[in-house]
Design a protein around this motif. Structure first.
Motif, PDB file in Angstrom:
ATOM      1  N   UNK A  24      11.766   6.017   4.039  1.00 37.18           N
ATOM      2  CA  UNK A  24      10.404   5.931   4.528  1.00 37.18           C
ATOM      3  C   UNK A  24       9.581   7.078   3.971  1.00 37.18           C
ATOM      4  N   UNK A  25       8.424   6.739   3.430  1.00 34.65           N
ATOM      5  CA  UNK A  25       7.469   7.731   2.972  1.00 34.65           C
ATOM      6  C   UNK A  25       6.225   7.574   3.817  1.00 34.65           C
ATOM      7  N   UNK A  26       5.835   8.618   4.516  1.00 37.05           N
ATOM      8  CA  UNK A  26       4.674   8.549   5.393  1.00 37.05           C
ATOM      9  C   UNK A  26       3.460   8.038   4.648  1.00 37.05           C
ATOM     10  N   UNK A  27       2.831   7.002   5.195  1.00 34.83           N
ATOM     11  CA  UNK A  27       1.620   6.400   4.669  1.00 34.83           C
ATOM     12  C   UNK A  27       1.802   5.843   3.263  1.00 34.83           C
ATOM     13  N   UNK A  28       3.020   5.519   2.873  1.00 39.64           N
ATOM     14  CA  UNK A  28       3.262   4.995   1.535  1.00 39.64           C
ATOM     15  C   UNK A  28       3.975   3.669   1.579  1.00 39.64           C
ATOM     16  N   UNK A  29       3.871   2.906   0.523  1.00 35.74           N
ATOM     17  CA  UNK A  29       4.526   1.611   0.397  1.00 35.74           C
ATOM     18  C   UNK A  29       5.938   1.825  -0.122  1.00 35.74           C
ATOM     19  N   UNK A  30       6.888   1.127   0.434  1.00 39.13           N
ATOM     20  CA  UNK A  30       8.264   1.201  -0.038  1.00 39.13           C
ATOM     21  C   UNK A  30       8.551  -0.042  -0.847  1.00 39.13           C
ATOM     22  N   UNK A  31       8.803   0.135  -2.115  1.00 39.59           N
ATOM     23  CA  UNK A  31       9.159  -0.963  -3.000  1.00 39.59           C
ATOM     24  C   UNK A  31      10.674  -1.060  -2.978  1.00 39.59           C
ATOM     25  N   UNK A  32      11.197  -2.100  -2.365  1.00 40.90           N
ATOM     26  CA  UNK A  32      12.618  -2.176  -2.112  1.00 40.90           C
ATOM     27  C   UNK A  32      13.109  -3.595  -2.356  1.00 40.90           C
ATOM     28  N   UNK A  33      14.242  -3.743  -3.020  1.00 43.18           N
ATOM     29  CA  UNK A  33      14.792  -5.056  -3.333  1.00 43.18           C
ATOM     30  C   UNK A  33      15.867  -5.515  -2.346  1.00 43.18           C
ATOM     31  N   UNK A  34      16.070  -4.771  -1.268  1.00 41.94           N
ATOM     32  CA  UNK A  34      17.036  -5.168  -0.258  1.00 41.94           C
ATOM     33  C   UNK A  34      16.643  -6.531   0.312  1.00 41.94           C
ATOM     34  N   UNK A 131      12.658 -12.794   1.224  1.00 39.84           N
ATOM     35  CA  UNK A 131      11.396 -12.087   0.985  1.00 39.84           C
ATOM     36  C   UNK A 131      11.269 -10.808   1.824  1.00 39.84           C
ATOM     37  N   UNK A 132      12.280 -10.521   2.651  1.00 39.88           N
ATOM     38  CA  UNK A 132      12.202  -9.376   3.558  1.00 39.88           C
ATOM     39  C   UNK A 132      13.319  -8.380   3.294  1.00 39.88           C
ATOM     40  N   UNK A 133      13.040  -7.105   3.590  1.00 39.39           N
ATOM     41  CA  UNK A 133      14.076  -6.067   3.494  1.00 39.39           C
ATOM     42  C   UNK A 133      14.712  -5.817   4.851  1.00 39.39           C
ATOM     43  N   UNK A 134      13.991  -6.172   5.920  1.00 42.11           N
ATOM     44  CA  UNK A 134      14.524  -6.133   7.277  1.00 42.11           C
ATOM     45  C   UNK A 134      13.758  -7.166   8.089  1.00 42.11           C
ATOM     46  N   UNK A 135      13.892  -7.152   9.398  1.00 39.43           N
ATOM     47  CA  UNK A 135      13.315  -8.235  10.200  1.00 39.43           C
ATOM     48  C   UNK A 135      11.795  -8.262  10.225  1.00 39.43           C
ATOM     49  N   UNK A 136      11.127  -7.212   9.745  1.00 37.71           N
ATOM     50  CA  UNK A 136       9.665  -7.171   9.857  1.00 37.71           C
ATOM     51  C   UNK A 136       8.941  -6.647   8.616  1.00 37.71           C
ATOM     52  N   UNK A 137       9.669  -6.302   7.557  1.00 39.85           N
ATOM     53  CA  UNK A 137       9.022  -5.713   6.387  1.00 39.85           C
ATOM     54  C   UNK A 137       9.387  -6.475   5.118  1.00 39.85           C
ATOM     55  N   UNK A 138       8.372  -6.791   4.332  1.00 32.05           N
ATOM     56  CA  UNK A 138       8.606  -7.476   3.068  1.00 32.05           C
ATOM     57  C   UNK A 138       9.322  -6.565   2.086  1.00 32.05           C
ATOM     58  N   UNK A 139      10.145  -7.164   1.250  1.00 31.71           N
ATOM     59  CA  UNK A 139      10.735  -6.423   0.138  1.00 31.71           C
ATOM     60  C   UNK A 139       9.831  -6.627  -1.084  1.00 31.71           C
ATOM     61  N   UNK A 140      10.281  -6.201  -2.253  1.00 29.60           N
ATOM     62  CA  UNK A 140       9.480  -6.322  -3.465  1.00 29.60           C
ATOM     63  C   UNK A 140       9.111  -7.779  -3.741  1.00 29.60           C
ATOM     64  N   UNK A 141      10.064  -8.684  -3.606  1.00 32.21           N
ATOM     65  CA  UNK A 141       9.801 -10.105  -3.845  1.00 32.21           C
ATOM     66  C   UNK A 141       8.731 -10.622  -2.880  1.00 32.21           C
ATOM     67  N   UNK A 142       8.907 -10.365  -1.600  1.00 32.84           N
ATOM     68  CA  UNK A 142       7.946 -10.812  -0.598  1.00 32.84           C
ATOM     69  C   UNK A 142       6.585 -10.166  -0.764  1.00 32.84           C
ATOM     70  N   UNK A 143       6.565  -8.891  -1.129  1.00 35.06           N
ATOM     71  CA  UNK A 143       5.292  -8.197  -1.353  1.00 35.06           C
ATOM     72  C   UNK A 143       4.519  -8.806  -2.503  1.00 35.06           C
TER      73      UNK A 143
END
Length: 172
Positions: A24-34, A131-143
């Motif tokens: 997690x980066x405060x106020x930043x987007x996490x580009x993640x392929x999980x 499309x998600x990296x966890x139950x509430x956040x999009x991963x790179x594909x979903x983003x």
């Protein structure tokens, strides 16, 4: 690969992220392929993310009103966006139709468009667990999917509602 802007607005050095180990980066987007595996969907999302319109604070509403006013003063078009969530999250997050009605009411009150991506046509195909990296956040594909859809919908102008399958709502 993920990045964030530094305090002076310059791009900070890139940070490599290992799939499965989101950072997690405060106020930043996490580009993640999980890719979300469908597990860890809490019974009621620990009530932290449980929708109840009575829990919307006056402070949050005032912040919204201030943003609307700032956008109007600067001739900036404001669009409300409901981000896509996994079905597992939505099933345990309270009355999602009421949440949609609440935000649609705010949008209507101020003459704003409201893109609720949980009601986009073909939502289950576009935003499955992959499309998600966890139950509430999009991963790179979903983003990427979501960003492209927002652009496409915006370009439709006043015809944007054709892309959504909103529930029939009573006046709230």
């Amino acid at each position: 690969m993920s990045y964030k802007l530094s305090a002076n607005g310059q791009e900070a050095p890139s940070v490599m992220m290992t799939p499965g180990e989101p950072v997690y980066y405060s106020k930043g987007y996490i580009n993640n392929d999980t890719v979300y595996n469908g597990k860890k969907a809490a019974r009621q999302n620990d009530r932290t993310h449980y929708w109840d319109r009575d829990n919307v604070s006056e402070e949050s509403l005032q912040a919204f009103y201030d943003i609307v006013e700032l956008c109007e003063e600067n001739d900036v078009e404001l669009i409300l966006l409901g981000v896509p969530l996994t079905p597992q999250f939505m099933d345990n997050a309270g009355d999602m139709e009421d949440m949609h009605a609440f935000y649609q009411g705010l949008a209507s009150e101020y003459g704003l468009k409201y893109y609720d991506m949980n009601y986009i046509e073909d939502r289950d195909v576009l935003f499955g667990n992959t499309s998600f990296r966890d139950r509430a956040h999009l991963n790179n594909t979903g983003g990427t999917i979501c960003s492209n859809l927002i652009s496409e919908i915006y370009q439709m102008g006043d015809d944007y509602l054709q892309r959504f399958e909103y529930p029939e709502l009573e006046d709230s």
